[in-house]
Design a protein around this motif. Structure first.
Motif, PDB file in Angstrom:
ATOM      1  N   UNK A  99      86.063  51.620  45.841  1.00  0.00           N
ATOM      2  CA  UNK A  99      85.556  51.993  47.162  1.00  0.00           C
ATOM      3  C   UNK A  99      85.022  53.420  47.180  1.00  0.00           C
ATOM      4  N   UNK A 100      85.519  54.265  46.282  1.00  0.00           N
ATOM      5  CA  UNK A 100      85.058  55.657  46.223  1.00  0.00           C
ATOM      6  C   UNK A 100      83.738  55.769  45.469  1.00  0.00           C
ATOM      7  N   UNK A 101      83.640  55.105  44.309  1.00  0.00           N
ATOM      8  CA  UNK A 101      82.455  55.303  43.463  1.00  0.00           C
ATOM      9  C   UNK A 101      81.353  54.287  43.755  1.00  0.00           C
ATOM     10  N   UNK A 102      81.695  53.160  44.438  1.00  0.00           N
ATOM     11  CA  UNK A 102      80.691  52.114  44.721  1.00  0.00           C
ATOM     12  C   UNK A 102      79.872  51.792  43.464  1.00  0.00           C
ATOM     13  N   UNK A 103      80.468  51.123  42.474  1.00  0.00           N
ATOM     14  CA  UNK A 103      79.830  50.963  41.163  1.00  0.00           C
ATOM     15  C   UNK A 103      78.514  50.190  41.180  1.00  0.00           C
ATOM     16  N   UNK A 104      78.314  49.306  42.169  1.00  0.00           N
ATOM     17  CA  UNK A 104      77.085  48.520  42.191  1.00  0.00           C
ATOM     18  C   UNK A 104      76.029  49.044  43.137  1.00  0.00           C
ATOM     19  N   UNK A 105      76.346  50.105  43.833  1.00  0.00           N
ATOM     20  CA  UNK A 105      75.408  50.635  44.820  1.00  0.00           C
ATOM     21  C   UNK A 105      74.243  51.337  44.131  1.00  0.00           C
ATOM     22  N   UNK A 106      73.022  50.948  44.476  1.00  0.00           N
ATOM     23  CA  UNK A 106      71.830  51.551  43.884  1.00  0.00           C
ATOM     24  C   UNK A 106      71.466  51.016  42.523  1.00  0.00           C
ATOM     25  N   UNK A 107      72.249  50.039  42.011  1.00  0.00           N
ATOM     26  CA  UNK A 107      71.949  49.451  40.708  1.00  0.00           C
ATOM     27  C   UNK A 107      70.877  48.378  40.881  1.00  0.00           C
ATOM     28  N   UNK A 315      78.304  44.249  45.473  1.00  0.00           N
ATOM     29  CA  UNK A 315      77.302  45.236  45.883  1.00  0.00           C
ATOM     30  C   UNK A 315      75.929  44.933  45.285  1.00  0.00           C
ATOM     31  N   UNK A 316      75.881  44.456  44.037  1.00  0.00           N
ATOM     32  CA  UNK A 316      74.598  44.129  43.410  1.00  0.00           C
ATOM     33  C   UNK A 316      73.925  42.960  44.119  1.00  0.00           C
ATOM     34  N   UNK A 317      74.717  41.961  44.516  1.00  0.00           N
ATOM     35  CA  UNK A 317      74.168  40.785  45.168  1.00  0.00           C
ATOM     36  C   UNK A 317      74.134  40.916  46.688  1.00  0.00           C
ATOM     37  N   UNK A 318      74.559  42.069  47.196  1.00  0.00           N
ATOM     38  CA  UNK A 318      74.494  42.308  48.636  1.00  0.00           C
ATOM     39  C   UNK A 318      75.458  41.493  49.456  1.00  0.00           C
ATOM     40  N   UNK A 319      76.645  41.218  48.911  1.00  0.00           N
ATOM     41  CA  UNK A 319      77.672  40.457  49.632  1.00  0.00           C
ATOM     42  C   UNK A 319      78.728  41.428  50.151  1.00  0.00           C
TER      43      UNK A 319
END
Length: 428
Positions: A99-107, A315-319
């Motif tokens: 939740x802190x690093x959001x690994x899939x955000x912006x990928x 996050x990558x698939x926008x779910x």
């Protein structure tokens, strides 16, 4: 090589592998890359060869040996409770980190090219897969979960039968002794296997593959390091009342081998030997706790990795994920650890988590390429947890030899001169 400790030999193999891997990649030395690949593959294959007989006899004998350990039910209950608690703490930290690093955000990845695995994990697969339809196929297909089930059942049956089962148990102990001795010879080849495995990873992937998945990859390593360097030391110091630094000094050879071999089961003989001969855990109890841990205690593969991977895929698939989803991740991680089965990779556990959350299984395909790189730290975390819990339980039950634990680590090349084994039956 006998002038160098086993740990130093592993470290030299690691350095040599990295250097040779970069040589093969930078100068495109095909024969060197192929040689490193084959050396690593042969080493892993030798480890896997011993898995079915090792797991079966180790679990069977460890369950049967509980009759010779006073307070066996209490020891088993405490061990399983610590397995669950440490898994829960590990997944909680992993979710918080995600939740802190959001690994899939912006990928930005080509999700359309990603393919779902041919076979996916589900709760139905997990439950029905525990019981084998054929005893032979459980061994030929190396289904570790089913082999563990058979070992537990026959071990419990031997407990119920009593003295009449002693010939069968004697045979099982002999087989276990032989397999562990042979596997110890394989483990002595680990410096060569280390060079091959690390060299192959470097020559094949370099740093290029990590670029689009850098945040996720770093997150997995950071999550595992939090468990390794914060959670476990705190538990050892606060609840175990032992020196965490001394624990890691004692346990380092097993952690190092786990890192390069990527197999908890393959590391089992060394894990058990370190637990008994360096960490001072009672042999009778360790013969139960360590084999069970090697097949069911997976804080790296079943807690840290699936939690971060689920957040990444969502996050990558926008779910969007809600509180209920995060609680479900924690539940799956705690209950489904046995699905990883102590072998290289955590694909089954990942597909089990994604399918439970209803996330696209194509997300597995996005992560397969870098799985070997991530699996090294995951397995090192797994094996460390498999040694931490026996120390905690043994300390609370007065089954920890503090003189052995606090002594300078004995070289494993000469310690006892043999592979570890379950102790012979003896009255408590």
């Amino acid at each position: 090589m006998k002038r160098f400790s086993f740990s130093l030999q592993l470290l030299l193999g690691l350095v040599a592998g990295v250097a040779l891997g970069f040589v093969a990649r930078i100068w495109d030395v095909a024969w060197l890359a192929e040689t490193l690949t084959q050396v690593g593959a042969i080493f892993v294959q030798l480890l896997k060869l011993a898995v079915p007989p090792l797991v079966f006899t180790a679990v069977l004998v460890s369950v049967a040996n509980l009759r010779n350990v006073s307070g066996a039910a209490r020891l088993a209950s405490k061990t399983l409770l610590w397995f669950l608690l440490t898994a829960l703490v590990s997944v909680a930290f992993a979710i918080g980190l995600g939740l802190i690093i959001n690994p899939g955000q912006g990928v930005t990845l080509d999700t359309g090219a990603a393919k779902a695995p041919e076979s996916s994990g589900s709760w139905l697969d997990f439950v029905t897969g525990v019981v084998p339809t054929n005893v032979v196929t459980a061994f030929t297909e190396v289904n570790v979960l089913q082999i563990v089930f058979l070992g537990v059942v026959l071990g419990a049956a031997a407990l119920a039968v009593g003295e009449k089962a002693e010939p069968f148990l004697s045979l099982s102990r002999s087989v276990l002794e032989l397999v562990q001795k042979a596997l110890w010879w394989v483990i002595r080849l680990a410096p060569l296997g280390t060079a091959g495995l690390i060299g192959k990873a470097v020559s094949t992937y370099g740093w290029d593959l990590l670029a689009p998945l850098a945040k996720f990859s770093v997150g997995v390593y950071v999550g595992c390091f939090i468990v390794l360097l914060a959670v476990y030391p705190t538990l050892l110091a606060v609840w175990g009342k032992v020196n965490p630094i001394q624990f890691f000094r004692n346990a380092w050879p097993a952690i190092e081998l786990a890192f390069v071999s990527r197999s908890s089961v393959g590391t089992l003989p060394l894990t058990q030997r370190v637990t008994i001969e360096r960490n001072g855990v009672d042999g009778g109890y360790a013969s139960f706790a360590v084999p069970f841990g090697a097949t069911t205690k997976m804080d790296g593969c079943a807690s840290v990795y699936p939690a971060l991977a689920a957040i990444f895929v969502a996050q990558v698939f926008g779910v969007p994920l809600g509180v209920g989803d995060y609680l479900l991740i924690a539940f799956v991680s705690v209950v489904g650890s046995a699905a990883t089965a102590g072998l290289t990779g955590a694909i089954v556990m990942l597909t089990l988590t994604l399918s439970t959350l209803g996330l696209p299984l194509e997300g597995v395909g996005l992560l397969l390429a870098i799985d070997p790189i991530l699996d090294m730290i995951r397995t090192a975390t797994n094996v460390t947890g498999q040694m931490v819990v026996p120390v905690l339980v043994a300390r609370s039950e007065g089954r920890l030899d503090e003189a052995v634990f606090n002594a300078p680590p004995q070289p494993l090349d000469t310690a006892a001169g043999r592979a570890p084994r379950a102790p012979e039956p003896a009255t408590a």
